[in-house]
Scaffold this active site. Sequence first.
Site, mmCIF file in Angstrom:
data_model
loop_
_atom_site.group_PDB
_atom_site.id
_atom_site.type_symbol
_atom_site.label_atom_id
_atom_site.label_comp_id
_atom_site.label_asym_id
_atom_site.label_seq_id
_atom_site.Cartn_x
_atom_site.Cartn_y
_atom_site.Cartn_z
ATOM 1 N N ASP A 114 0.683 -1.577 0.172
ATOM 2 C CA ASP A 114 -0.053 -0.056 0.156
ATOM 3 C C ASP A 114 0.878 1.382 0.129
ATOM 4 O O ASP A 114 1.118 2.028 0.961
ATOM 5 C CB ASP A 114 -0.941 -0.012 1.287
ATOM 6 C CG ASP A 114 0.100 0.161 2.665
ATOM 7 O OD1 ASP A 114 0.820 -0.564 2.778
ATOM 8 O OD2 ASP A 114 -1.101 0.786 3.572
ATOM 9 N N HIS A 129 8.589 -0.607 9.347
ATOM 10 C CA HIS A 129 7.648 -1.564 9.470
ATOM 11 C C HIS A 129 8.129 -2.020 8.590
ATOM 12 O O HIS A 129 8.259 -3.889 8.735
ATOM 13 C CB HIS A 129 6.427 -1.035 10.007
ATOM 14 C CG HIS A 129 5.331 -0.086 10.382
ATOM 15 N ND1 HIS A 129 5.708 -0.745 11.580
ATOM 16 C CD2 HIS A 129 5.499 1.011 10.636
ATOM 17 C CE1 HIS A 129 5.516 0.324 12.096
ATOM 18 N NE2 HIS A 129 6.018 2.047 11.863
HETATM 19 C C1 BDR Z 1 1.884 -0.465 9.219
HETATM 20 O O1 BDR Z 1 0.581 0.537 8.476
HETATM 21 C C2 BDR Z 1 1.039 1.156 7.731
HETATM 22 O O2 BDR Z 1 1.012 2.571 7.711
HETATM 23 C C3 BDR Z 1 2.853 1.294 7.091
HETATM 24 O O3 BDR Z 1 2.952 0.821 6.080
HETATM 25 C C4 BDR Z 1 2.959 -0.050 7.331
HETATM 26 O O4 BDR Z 1 2.473 -1.414 6.447
HETATM 27 C C5 BDR Z 1 2.329 0.129 10.460
HETATM 28 O O5 BDR Z 1 1.446 0.013 11.394
HETATM 29 CA CA CA Z 2 2.827 -0.461 4.067
#
Ligand code: BDR
Ligand code: CA
Length: 319
Positions: free
Chosen positions: A9, A245
């Site tokens: 995403d 992340h």
């Molecule tokens: C996750 O949520 C998205 O905003 C970031 O890309 C990551 O995959 C972190 O909670």
């Molecule tokens: Ca993400």
Amino acid sequence: MKKVILDLDTGIDDAMALAYILGSPEVQLAGVTGTYGNVSLRQGLRNSLALLDLLGHPEVPVFAGQPHALLACEDYETSGVSAFIHGPNGIGGVELPDSPRSPKAEPAVDFLIRMANECGPDLIYVPTGPLTNLACALRRDPDACHKIGRVVLMGGALTVCGNVTPAAEANISKDPEAADQVFRSGLATTMVGLDVTLQTLLTPGDVDEWHHLGTGAATAYASIVDYYIWAYAQRQPYLGGCGLHDPLAAAVALDPSLVTTVGINLQVDLEGELRGRTIGDLARLNDPRKSTQVALGVDIPRFMQNLMSRVGRALGGGR
Ligand code: BDR
Ligand code: CA
């Protein structure tokens, strides 16, 4: 050579995961499938194509996935919180030229199933957004999905609070039903959640290295990530940097020894205040087969070293 599919995403940490994989010579990026979350599906696809061009990899195909959660009726549009954390366009407001390419005609779910059948254990699948595409693939062809060599997802939180609600992490919260179906399917997965991703932080000093590399890609990435660090400083100043992340999930997908895990049969709460929480499934507590390995410990120095060298290589720094 192992093949990787990234399901993105495409916001800022997704962009770093993309660079991490492209800077990893031991694997081939077979394709990017698009999901929604940090941005709409449409904007995420646009970002993926533009970033692949920026990084000098226009040969990598991009496939459109599901535009909204399993139970939603309308296409997902970027939320205010996501627009704040990732910028209105998902890449920190940095304007990249649109790619002359378009997503392939083949839908993302079809591509995943085809690759699972073709590559089997040599396929590594890394979803870093909501799990809608994987849930759809599992519904359509569970046998094919069970052939995938490794599924490492960024999402969830077991020992720490969520980042959207006290219970829910962003990727799981955007489609709890999809995540619940994936976990309950028995598919072997590794969950790289907030338990570990908030232990791995990128600081302004790290990004300075990219500013100094001098390539167009490095300068653009440094500006994109500067925005992310600024957004984190507004919301979680005590962290001292931005959470890595999605790059951590990408790194674990290539080298599982970067984390220590506990085997748990997970479920996702679907009701009330706990909606979106990842938690052990009591009904499968005594099942000796544990389908999900939940990452709880991470080798931070080794991961950071890998991140700087691999992303640096993708940005043209050649380290
Ligand atoms: C996750 O949520 C998205 O905003 C970031 O890309 C990551 O995959 C972190 O909670
Ligand atoms: Ca993400």
